[in-house]
Design a protein around this motif. Structure first.
Motif, PDB file in Angstrom:
ATOM      1  N   ASP A  27       0.809  -1.229   0.000  1.00 23.48           N
ATOM      2  CA  ASP A  27       0.000   0.000   0.000  1.00 23.48           C
ATOM      3  C   ASP A  27       0.836   1.271   0.000  1.00 23.48           C
ATOM      4  OD1 ASP A  27       0.971  -0.320   2.549  1.00 23.48           O
ATOM      5  OD2 ASP A  27      -0.910   0.129   3.573  1.00 23.48           O
ATOM      6  N   GLU A  28       2.152   1.149   0.164  1.00 22.64           N
ATOM      7  CA  GLU A  28       3.034   2.315   0.111  1.00 22.64           C
ATOM      8  C   GLU A  28       3.803   2.389  -1.199  1.00 22.64           C
ATOM      9  OE1 GLU A  28       5.619   1.963   3.444  1.00 22.64           O
ATOM     10  OE2 GLU A  28       4.007   2.060   4.922  1.00 22.64           O
ATOM     11  N   ALA A  29       3.619   1.397  -2.063  1.00 29.25           N
ATOM     12  CA  ALA A  29       4.449   1.277  -3.262  1.00 29.25           C
ATOM     13  C   ALA A  29       3.711   1.793  -4.492  1.00 29.25           C
ATOM     14  CB  ALA A  29       4.846  -0.176  -3.472  1.00 29.25           C
ATOM     15  N   PRO A  30       4.442   2.434  -5.416  1.00 34.28           N
ATOM     16  CA  PRO A  30       3.853   2.819  -6.698  1.00 34.28           C
ATOM     17  C   PRO A  30       3.665   1.579  -7.575  1.00 34.28           C
ATOM     18  CG  PRO A  30       6.188   3.319  -6.688  1.00 34.28           C
ATOM     19  CD  PRO A  30       5.856   2.826  -5.307  1.00 34.28           C
ATOM     20  N   PRO A  31       2.930   1.699  -8.662  1.00 32.49           N
ATOM     21  CA  PRO A  31       2.740   0.541  -9.551  1.00 32.49           C
ATOM     22  C   PRO A  31       4.015   0.184 -10.304  1.00 32.49           C
ATOM     23  CG  PRO A  31       1.744   2.519 -10.492  1.00 32.49           C
ATOM     24  CD  PRO A  31       2.179   2.880  -9.111  1.00 32.49           C
ATOM     25  N   ASP A  32       4.029  -1.008 -10.888  1.00 31.53           N
ATOM     26  CA  ASP A  32       5.145  -1.428 -11.730  1.00 31.53           C
ATOM     27  C   ASP A  32       5.351  -0.396 -12.847  1.00 31.53           C
ATOM     28  OD1 ASP A  32       5.571  -3.684 -10.253  1.00 31.53           O
ATOM     29  OD2 ASP A  32       4.351  -4.983 -11.523  1.00 31.53           O
ATOM     30  N   PRO A  33       6.590  -0.208 -13.287  1.00 30.98           N
ATOM     31  CA  PRO A  33       7.777  -1.028 -13.017  1.00 30.98           C
ATOM     32  C   PRO A  33       8.619  -0.555 -11.843  1.00 30.98           C
ATOM     33  CG  PRO A  33       8.280   0.523 -14.750  1.00 30.98           C
ATOM     34  CD  PRO A  33       6.847   0.773 -14.357  1.00 30.98           C
ATOM     35  N   ARG A  63       0.591   8.272   7.541  1.00 29.85           N
ATOM     36  CA  ARG A  63      -0.067   8.682   6.304  1.00 29.85           C
ATOM     37  C   ARG A  63       0.983   8.899   5.219  1.00 29.85           C
ATOM     38  NH1 ARG A  63       0.350  13.505   9.236  1.00 29.85           N
ATOM     39  NH2 ARG A  63       1.325  15.213   8.052  1.00 29.85           N
ATOM     40  N   ILE A  64       0.578   8.776   3.971  1.00 28.99           N
ATOM     41  CA  ILE A  64       1.449   9.137   2.856  1.00 28.99           C
ATOM     42  C   ILE A  64       1.359  10.638   2.688  1.00 28.99           C
ATOM     43  CG2 ILE A  64       1.869   8.891   0.386  1.00 28.99           C
ATOM     44  CD1 ILE A  64       0.806   6.066   0.547  1.00 28.99           C
ATOM     45  N   ASP A  65       2.474  11.317   2.915  1.00 25.35           N
ATOM     46  CA  ASP A  65       2.501  12.775   2.921  1.00 25.35           C
ATOM     47  C   ASP A  65       2.679  13.349   1.523  1.00 25.35           C
ATOM     48  OD1 ASP A  65       2.176  14.906   4.706  1.00 25.35           O
ATOM     49  OD2 ASP A  65       4.318  15.368   4.673  1.00 25.35           O
ATOM     50  N   ASN A  66       3.451  12.642   0.700  1.00 24.84           N
ATOM     51  CA  ASN A  66       3.719  13.182  -0.637  1.00 24.84           C
ATOM     52  C   ASN A  66       4.272  12.077  -1.533  1.00 24.84           C
ATOM     53  OD1 ASN A  66       3.889  15.477  -2.517  1.00 24.84           O
ATOM     54  ND2 ASN A  66       6.101  15.153  -2.397  1.00 24.84           N
ATOM     55  N   VAL A  79      10.616   7.227  -8.042  1.00 22.10           N
ATOM     56  CA  VAL A  79       9.373   7.646  -7.409  1.00 22.10           C
ATOM     57  C   VAL A  79       9.662   7.788  -5.923  1.00 22.10           C
ATOM     58  CG1 VAL A  79       6.978   7.086  -6.893  1.00 22.10           C
ATOM     59  CG2 VAL A  79       7.934   6.519  -9.134  1.00 22.10           C
ATOM     60  N   LEU A  80       9.517   8.994  -5.397  1.00 21.98           N
ATOM     61  CA  LEU A  80       9.804   9.280  -3.993  1.00 21.98           C
ATOM     62  C   LEU A  80       8.501   9.294  -3.215  1.00 21.98           C
ATOM     63  CD1 LEU A  80      12.395  12.161  -4.483  1.00 21.98           C
ATOM     64  CD2 LEU A  80      12.820   9.700  -4.281  1.00 21.98           C
ATOM     65  N   VAL A  81       8.420   8.443  -2.198  1.00 23.93           N
ATOM     66  CA  VAL A  81       7.240   8.348  -1.347  1.00 23.93           C
ATOM     67  C   VAL A  81       7.627   8.829   0.046  1.00 23.93           C
ATOM     68  CG1 VAL A  81       5.490   6.825  -0.358  1.00 23.93           C
ATOM     69  CG2 VAL A  81       6.328   6.417  -2.689  1.00 23.93           C
ATOM     70  N   ASN A  82       6.980   9.876   0.501  1.00 26.58           N
ATOM     71  CA  ASN A  82       7.265  10.443   1.821  1.00 26.58           C
ATOM     72  C   ASN A  82       6.124  10.109   2.779  1.00 26.58           C
ATOM     73  OD1 ASN A  82       9.581  11.661   0.714  1.00 26.58           O
ATOM     74  ND2 ASN A  82       8.419  13.457   0.087  1.00 26.58           N
ATOM     75  N   LEU A  83       6.473   9.497   3.892  1.00 25.89           N
ATOM     76  CA  LEU A  83       5.502   9.112   4.908  1.00 25.89           C
ATOM     77  C   LEU A  83       5.643  10.020   6.121  1.00 25.89           C
ATOM     78  CD1 LEU A  83       6.044   5.232   4.831  1.00 25.89           C
ATOM     79  CD2 LEU A  83       4.426   6.571   3.483  1.00 25.89           C
ATOM     80  N   ALA A  84       4.544  10.281   6.785  1.00 30.25           N
ATOM     81  CA  ALA A  84       4.544  11.029   8.049  1.00 30.25           C
ATOM     82  C   ALA A  84       3.944  10.141   9.127  1.00 30.25           C
ATOM     83  CB  ALA A  84       3.741  12.318   7.915  1.00 30.25           C
ATOM     84  N   LEU A  85       4.697   9.939  10.210  1.00 31.13           N
ATOM     85  CA  LEU A  85       4.249   9.097  11.317  1.00 31.13           C
ATOM     86  C   LEU A  85       4.267   9.925  12.593  1.00 31.13           C
ATOM     87  CD1 LEU A  85       6.525   7.402   9.411  1.00 31.13           C
ATOM     88  CD2 LEU A  85       5.485   5.519  10.672  1.00 31.13           C
ATOM     89  N   GLU A  86       3.174   9.867  13.342  1.00 27.13           N
ATOM     90  CA  GLU A  86       3.074  10.630  14.578  1.00 27.13           C
ATOM     91  C   GLU A  86       2.705   9.692  15.732  1.00 27.13           C
ATOM     92  OE1 GLU A  86       0.430  13.896  14.190  1.00 27.13           O
ATOM     93  OE2 GLU A  86       1.706  14.971  12.762  1.00 27.13           O
ATOM     94  N   ARG A  99       9.505   9.957   6.905  1.00 22.96           N
ATOM     95  CA  ARG A  99      10.283   8.852   6.336  1.00 22.96           C
ATOM     96  C   ARG A  99      10.267   8.945   4.817  1.00 22.96           C
ATOM     97  NH1 ARG A  99       8.302   3.191   8.476  1.00 22.96           N
ATOM     98  NH2 ARG A  99       8.920   4.250  10.418  1.00 22.96           N
ATOM     99  N   ASN A 100      11.442   8.830   4.204  1.00 21.15           N
ATOM    100  CA  ASN A 100      11.561   8.966   2.751  1.00 21.15           C
ATOM    101  C   ASN A 100      11.957   7.627   2.131  1.00 21.15           C
ATOM    102  OD1 ASN A 100      11.150  11.745   3.179  1.00 21.15           O
ATOM    103  ND2 ASN A 100      13.349  12.078   3.451  1.00 21.15           N
TER     104      ASN A 100
END
Length: 252
Positions: A27-33, A63-66, A79-86, A99-100
């Motif tokens: 659920d945090e990953a972009p689609p292939d490839p 949450r996924i921040d960006n 593809v950069l996925v930035n997460l925010a955890l509180e 988290r990046n």
């Protein structure tokens, strides 16, 4: 609780069949490839007035921040996925982590050999073992196969061996800082970036130095900065960051 402990105390109870083929969260990953993932770094902010404590009832939200695409002139885009955890306990906010994660097309990762230009003021050497990596994977509920499945790491993602976890390296650097923490000071934040992978059974050196300014190591409000970095067996930078420490609330 020790700084970095939050990385193992809030496991994600995801069903095995909801994971990506590499064992990580789908659920945090972009689609292939873009299916090959690395821990790129992050920022951890600690509430020195309300730290995490043993026996506290504490919750974490994530949450996924960006999500952004980073074009590269010499390679395929990332593809950069930035997460925010509180994290909050009954008294309020304790920790915020940004988290990046970086996702890329399958490639043969080339380890950079970038040397750090400064000498450390304190350091510690260790050699990560298969048992250390397995235990950290188990504690943090991290099923990413590059950390414990050598056949997968070598044959699928083309690594020379098992990878040392990014959050484990971060935690080890924070432990190094804690052993050299000045009296009556507390960690406020750690901003770090992963530079190059480290591998199992290869020596690692953890390093630290206090950052000097024109007036010395402290600002007018007592804040100090400490540069922390991990070097691989070739002496190249694997992770680097800056920790901000402040006077404990009771002595401010």
């Amino acid at each position: 609780m020790a700084h970095g402990a939050h990385l193992v105390y809030f496991p994600s109870h995801v069903n095995e069949f909801q994971l990506s083929p590499d064992g990580y969260h789908a659920d945090e990953a972009p689609p292939d490839p873009f299916c090959q993932r690395v821990w790129a770094g992050g920022l951890i902010e600690f509430n020195t007035f309300n730290p995490l404590r043993v026996d506290d009832l504490t919750s974490q939200t994530k949450r996924i921040d960006n999500v952004a695409i980073k074009e590269r002139s010499d390679a395929d885009p990332l593809v950069l996925v930035n997460l925010a955890l509180e994290m909050h306990n009954t008294r309020g906010h304790c920790v915020t982590e940004y988290r990046n994660l970086a996702y890329m097309k399958p490639i043969d990762l080339q380890r950079k050999t970038v040397k750090h230009r400064r000498e450390p003021e304190f350091s510690h050497e260790l050699t990560p073992t298969e048992i250390m990596l397995f235990r950290y994977s188990a504690l943090s509920w991290n099923s990413h196969r590059i950390h414990y499945d050598a056949v997968y790491a070598q044959n699928v993602e083309r690594h020379p061996g098992l990878l040392v976890h990014g959050p484990l390296t971060c935690t080890l650097l924070l432990q190094l800082l804690q052993t050299h923490m000045p009296q009556h000071m507390a960690l406020k934040s750690f901003d770090y970036r992963a530079v190059s992978p480290m591998y199992c059974q290869q020596p690692v050196t953890l390093n630290g130095r206090w950052i000097q300014d024109a007036l010395g190591t402290r600002t007018s409000n007592g804040t100090q900065l400490c540069e922390l970095w991990a070097a691989n067996n070739n002496g190249g930078l694997a992770m680097k960051g800056v920790a901000t420490i402040v006077p404990l609330p009771s002595v401010q």
